[in-house]
Design a protein around this motif. Structure first.
Motif, PDB file in Angstrom:
ATOM      1  N   ALA A  25       0.150   5.531   3.113  1.00  0.00           N
ATOM      2  CA  ALA A  25       1.408   5.069   3.713  1.00  0.00           C
ATOM      3  C   ALA A  25       2.560   5.975   3.305  1.00  0.00           C
ATOM      4  O   ALA A  25       2.699   6.324   2.141  1.00  0.00           O
ATOM      5  N   ASP A  26       3.378   6.334   4.281  1.00  0.00           N
ATOM      6  CA  ASP A  26       4.557   7.144   3.992  1.00  0.00           C
ATOM      7  C   ASP A  26       5.490   6.409   3.043  1.00  0.00           C
ATOM      8  O   ASP A  26       5.769   5.234   3.221  1.00  0.00           O
ATOM      9  N   GLY A  27       5.972   7.103   2.057  1.00  0.00           N
ATOM     10  CA  GLY A  27       7.063   6.549   1.240  1.00  0.00           C
ATOM     11  C   GLY A  27       6.626   5.718   0.065  1.00  0.00           C
ATOM     12  O   GLY A  27       7.417   5.448  -0.824  1.00  0.00           O
ATOM     13  N   PHE A  28       5.398   5.268   0.020  1.00  0.00           N
ATOM     14  CA  PHE A  28       4.944   4.465  -1.118  1.00  0.00           C
ATOM     15  C   PHE A  28       4.159   5.346  -2.077  1.00  0.00           C
ATOM     16  O   PHE A  28       3.316   6.139  -1.657  1.00  0.00           O
ATOM     17  N   ASP A 126       1.097  -1.522   9.276  1.00  0.00           N
ATOM     18  CA  ASP A 126      -0.072  -1.566   8.391  1.00  0.00           C
ATOM     19  C   ASP A 126      -0.878  -0.271   8.549  1.00  0.00           C
ATOM     20  O   ASP A 126      -1.298   0.049   9.651  1.00  0.00           O
ATOM     21  N   SER A 127      -1.079   0.423   7.449  1.00  0.00           N
ATOM     22  CA  SER A 127      -1.726   1.733   7.590  1.00  0.00           C
ATOM     23  C   SER A 127      -3.244   1.676   7.534  1.00  0.00           C
ATOM     24  O   SER A 127      -3.899   2.616   7.965  1.00  0.00           O
ATOM     25  N   THR A 128      -3.825   0.600   7.024  1.00  0.00           N
ATOM     26  CA  THR A 128      -5.279   0.562   6.839  1.00  0.00           C
ATOM     27  C   THR A 128      -5.959  -0.485   7.722  1.00  0.00           C
ATOM     28  O   THR A 128      -6.981  -0.209   8.348  1.00  0.00           O
ATOM     29  N   PHE A 211      -1.092  -3.621  -3.171  1.00  0.00           N
ATOM     30  CA  PHE A 211      -2.388  -2.968  -3.000  1.00  0.00           C
ATOM     31  C   PHE A 211      -2.250  -1.840  -1.968  1.00  0.00           C
ATOM     32  O   PHE A 211      -1.493  -1.962  -0.992  1.00  0.00           O
ATOM     33  N   VAL A 212      -3.015  -0.776  -2.198  1.00  0.00           N
ATOM     34  CA  VAL A 212      -2.906   0.399  -1.332  1.00  0.00           C
ATOM     35  C   VAL A 212      -3.219   0.030   0.125  1.00  0.00           C
ATOM     36  O   VAL A 212      -2.543   0.466   1.055  1.00  0.00           O
TER      37      VAL A 212
END
Ligand SMILES: C[S@@+](CC[C@H](N)C(=O)[O-])C[C@H]1O[C@@H](n2cnc3c(N)ncnc32)[C@H](O)[C@@H]1O
Length: 254
Positions: A25-28, A126-128, A211-212
């Motif tokens: 995720a961008d930025g995290f 949501d990236s995942t 959580f990632v």
């Protein structure tokens, strides 16, 4: 000998603490988190240990977060009101909260809400997640978990919450809400629904915070920081706990 072991453990912790984890995720930014405190009250809490053993096979939530839910049921009970969980999967955390409530002699109902066909509303936040994850469960599994603990305070609502099932809750008010839905839009919709129905002093617990794979929930909670009528606690165990500090009907700007 004891001193050697302590020094060895400290050295291991120092070594792994802070190791950065690659983020989708961008930025995290993420790193291995190991809090320094060692106090573990659940270890000599026999009733909790037995309850946790009973539900452990039905949950993917670790013992730290389970114990926090247990203690929050205890503390929120004095407010009066029901308990809501959205994101039940095989019933582990939901039955744990219901058991604690029952053991306290509370008359609260515990609503356990799930699609039983997996995660919904995954989106661009949501990236995942993409939808359908955690569909390896069934209503029958949760009914069996509930019966094994002789829980008579549980109502299982099948479908997307709040869209399809909130109508079955009636005019309930809540002291505690556990949101364990993995993605931004679902978590936001549940929060918006429950917030006006939550007692002042009651709490919303967001699982998935930090959580990632569940960065949508982290994003949502970060957006909420600073809203009037709420105090948000970032607990390093993967919970964000949002306590309602004043009466409010709506919460979020769209
Ligand atoms: C990580 S699992 C829950 C884990 C569970 N609390 C435990 O003890 O292991 C997430 C669940 O959320 C459910 N879910 C996600 N969004 C939902 C929604 N809007 N309404 C109902 N269920 C939802 C999924 O079907 C899935 O079973």
């Amino acid at each position: 000998m004891q001193k050697d072991i302590s020094q060895f453990v400290s050295a291991c912790i120092d070594f792994i603490r802070g190791i950065e984890i690659k983020s989708p995720a961008d930025g995290f930014r993420y790193s291995v988190i190991v809090p320094g405190a060692k106090y573990s009250p659940w270890l000599n809490h026999d009733v909790f240990v037995a309850a946790h053993m009973a539900i452990k096979a039905n949950t993917i939530v670790d013992v730290y977060r389970c114990y926090e839910l247990w203690k929050l049921v205890e503390q929120c009970a004095r407010l009066g009101g029901d308990i809501l969980e959205v994101g039940v999967w095989r019933g582990g955390t939901g039955c744990l909260m219901a058991l604690k409530s029952k053991l306290m002699g509370s008359h609260s109902r515990v609503f356990l809400c799930d699609t039983f066909s997996g995660v919904v509303k995954a989106g661009e936040m949501d990236s995942t997640y993409s939808g359908g994850e955690h569909d390896n469960t069934s209503v029958d599994i949760v009914v069996k978990a509930k019966e094994a603990l002789a829980l008579d305070n549980v109502e299982i609502l099948v479908g997307v919450f709040p869209d399809e099932t909130a109508g079955r809750v009636g005019d309930a008010v809540f002291s505690l809400c556990h949101i364990d839905v993995d993605v931004y839009d679902s978590a936001r919709d549940v929060l918006e629904w429950v917030w006006p129905r939550l007692q002042v002093g009651g709490a919303v617990v967001f699982d998935d915070y930090g959580f990632v794979e569940t960065d949508g929930v982290t994003r949502l909670v970060n957006e909420l920081t600073g809203v009037p009528s709420a105090l948000i606690i970032h607990n390093l165990n993967g919970h964000a706990v949002m306590v309602k500090t004043a009466a409010a009907t709506s919460l979020l700007p769209r």
